[in-house]
Design a protein around this motif. Structure first.
Motif, short mmCIF file in Angstrom:
data_model
loop_
_atom_site.label_atom_id
_atom_site.label_comp_id
_atom_site.label_asym_id
_atom_site.label_seq_id
_atom_site.Cartn_x
_atom_site.Cartn_y
_atom_site.Cartn_z
N GLU A 7 -3.20 52.12 -13.31
CA GLU A 7 -3.33 50.79 -13.90
C GLU A 7 -4.72 50.61 -14.52
O GLU A 7 -5.00 49.57 -15.11
CB GLU A 7 -3.06 49.71 -12.86
N GLY A 8 -5.59 51.61 -14.38
CA GLY A 8 -6.95 51.45 -14.89
C GLY A 8 -7.61 50.25 -14.24
O GLY A 8 -7.54 50.11 -13.02
N SER A 9 -8.15 49.37 -15.06
CA SER A 9 -8.81 48.19 -14.49
C SER A 9 -7.93 46.95 -14.57
O SER A 9 -8.39 45.84 -14.31
CB SER A 9 -10.14 47.94 -15.20
N CYS A 10 -6.66 47.14 -14.95
CA CYS A 10 -5.76 45.98 -14.99
C CYS A 10 -5.40 45.58 -13.56
O CYS A 10 -5.00 46.43 -12.77
CB CYS A 10 -4.51 46.31 -15.79
N PRO A 11 -5.53 44.31 -13.24
CA PRO A 11 -5.32 43.89 -11.85
C PRO A 11 -3.85 43.78 -11.45
O PRO A 11 -3.56 43.56 -10.28
CB PRO A 11 -5.99 42.51 -11.78
N VAL A 12 -2.92 43.95 -12.40
CA VAL A 12 -1.51 43.77 -12.07
C VAL A 12 -0.72 45.04 -12.36
O VAL A 12 -0.80 45.58 -13.46
CB VAL A 12 -0.90 42.61 -12.90
N LYS A 13 0.00 45.53 -11.37
CA LYS A 13 0.89 46.68 -11.61
C LYS A 13 2.27 46.50 -10.99
O LYS A 13 3.20 47.24 -11.29
CB LYS A 13 0.25 47.97 -11.11
N ASN A 14 2.40 45.50 -10.15
CA ASN A 14 3.68 45.23 -9.52
C ASN A 14 4.56 44.44 -10.48
O ASN A 14 4.11 43.47 -11.10
CB ASN A 14 3.40 44.44 -8.23
N VAL A 15 5.84 44.85 -10.62
CA VAL A 15 6.71 44.23 -11.61
C VAL A 15 6.91 42.73 -11.35
O VAL A 15 6.85 41.92 -12.28
CB VAL A 15 8.08 44.95 -11.67
N ASN A 16 7.09 42.35 -10.09
CA ASN A 16 7.31 40.93 -9.79
C ASN A 16 6.08 40.09 -10.13
O ASN A 16 6.20 39.01 -10.71
CB ASN A 16 7.63 40.74 -8.30
N GLU A 17 4.92 40.63 -9.79
CA GLU A 17 3.70 39.91 -10.10
C GLU A 17 3.51 39.81 -11.61
O GLU A 17 3.12 38.77 -12.14
CB GLU A 17 2.49 40.62 -9.46
N PHE A 18 3.83 40.90 -12.29
CA PHE A 18 3.76 40.92 -13.76
C PHE A 18 4.60 39.78 -14.34
O PHE A 18 4.13 38.98 -15.14
CB PHE A 18 4.26 42.27 -14.27
#
Ligand SMILES: *[C@@H]1O[C@H](CO)[C@@H](O)[C@H](O)[C@H]1NC(C)=O
Ligand SMILES: *[C@@H]1O[C@H](CO)[C@@H](O)[C@H](O)[C@H]1NC(C)=O
Ligand SMILES: *[C@@H]1O[C@H](CO)[C@@H](O)[C@H](O)[C@H]1NC(C)=O
Ligand SMILES: *[C@@H]1O[C@H](CO)[C@@H](O)[C@H](O)[C@H]1NC(C)=O
Ligand SMILES: *[C@@H]1O[C@H](CO)[C@@H](O)[C@H](O)[C@H]1NC(C)=O
Length: 299
Positions: free
Chosen positions: A177-188
């Motif tokens: 995810e690099g520095s992106c804080p979101v990787k979970n689909v639900n959270e996205f």
């Protein structure tokens, strides 16, 4: 600019493609964008000589083959780590095409225009399709290392250049995810306006997209929203705070492309990813941009 690439040759191929692209009446028309994307791919592929990695030896195979179980060359059996859980089956035919686009001898010369965009699109779709099983749009560092290596090994087994990580400047970190804080689909999906994103990017008008940037703007908006989450998380996880904002927005754009690739079928995703990457090539090449924008956007 990527390593090992002859810039002039690269620019030459870019111009050939732009010319083909513009003279075949796709220019500024509102033809079905996926159809034109496919046509453009065919033209790009047509620049390669008419030999596929396995086509040449084909007539000899029956004579040389002692038994159907014996591999003809060791290179057709990739050495996989066994530790990558990605769903390679979902992108089987794209990987086959990537091997051809990144064929051993031609890959360094066709890197930026043909091989690497195809390779990058394939990786995004692989991650997107796999997220349907894992609910994650990114891999952790260890998993990423195994998966990138397996990905490359499979391509090499099908005739691709064995130095693609270098040629296309792809590192295991490009699968995280690099520095992106979101990787979970639900959270996205609870952070961005996913229906708006899908309607802007689910089907793009290949030529007008480069000028009007309907999908690109939607992606930028969504990336900014995701990136802002880093500040919510600051108290919990200091590591995200170290990246600057524009890097984070860029890393979130990769997450968004993977999410789109999980919502669309692979050929559709590929049309969109290749379309977007063509806009970037056009924007990036200073000498091409004037011609492109004057001819294609009536500017
Ligand atoms: C393939 O591998 C086998 C053993 O692993 C080896 O004996 C053979 O020489 C190899 N063939 C080629 C063409 O490299
Ligand atoms: C990384 O991801 C893999 C696959 O999802 C998992 O098995 C492994 O435990 C993870 N490793 C770490 C250090 O989180
Ligand atoms: C690629 O796909 C074609 C057609 O499906 C198949 O005949 C060929 O064996 C594949 N090539 C490789 C290297 O897997
Ligand atoms: C891979 O990540 C690096 C930064 O780690 C970035 O500069 C590069 O553009 C990325 N490559 C791709 C193909 O996304
Ligand atoms: C287009 O090319 C000109 C020079 O020909 C350059 O000054 C300009 O920055 C380029 N624009 C973009 C968007 O790349």
């Amino acid at each position: 600019m990527r390593k090992g690439v002859d810039q002039n040759l690269n620019l030459y191929f870019l111009n050939v493609i732009l010319l083909l692209f513009c003279f075949h009446e796709v220019c500024c028309s509102s033809l079905d964008n996926l159809a034109s994307s496919m046509r453009m791919d065919k033209k790009a592929d047509a620049l390669l000589p008419e030999i596929s990695p396995d086509a040449a030896p084909q007539p000899l195979l029956p004579l040389l083959a002692p038994s159907p179980l014996t591999p003809f060359t060791n290179s057709t059996v990739p050495k996989l780590s066994g530790l990558c859980m990605l769903n390679f089956d979902a992108v089987e035919s794209m990987m086959n095409m990537t091997s051809t686009d990144c064929m051993a001898v031609f890959a360094p010369f066709l890197a930026n225009v043909i091989c690497c965009p195809q390779l990058e699109a394939t990786l995004v779709i692989l991650l997107g399709q796999s997220s349907k099983d894992t609910n994650m749009l990114a891999l952790n560092g260890t998993h990423a290392k195994h998966c990138l290596s397996d990905f490359e090994q499979i391509l090499v087994g099908q005739g691709a250049n064995n130095n693609l990580q270098q040629i296309c400047a792809i590192r295991p970190s490009n699968l995280t995810e690099g520095s992106c804080p979101v990787k979970n689909v639900n959270e996205f999906e609870s952070t961005v306006d996913s229906s708006q994103l899908l309607s802007a990017c689910g089907k793009i008008d290949l030529v007008n997209e480069c000028c009007e940037q309907v999908c690109q703007n939607a992606i930028s908006e969504a990336a900014k929203k995701l990136a802002l989450k880093a500040y919510d998380l600051l108290s919990m996880d200091g590591s995200h705070a170290l990246s600057d904002h524009s890097t984070r927005v860029n890393d979130c754009k990769s997450i968004i492309l993977r999410w789109l690739a999980s919502k669309l079928d692979p050929p559709q995703s590929k049309g969109i990813l290749r379309g977007l990457s063509n806009c970037n090539i056009n924007k990036g090449e200073a000498r091409a941009n004037r011609t492109f924008f004057r001819v294609c956007c009536n500017m």
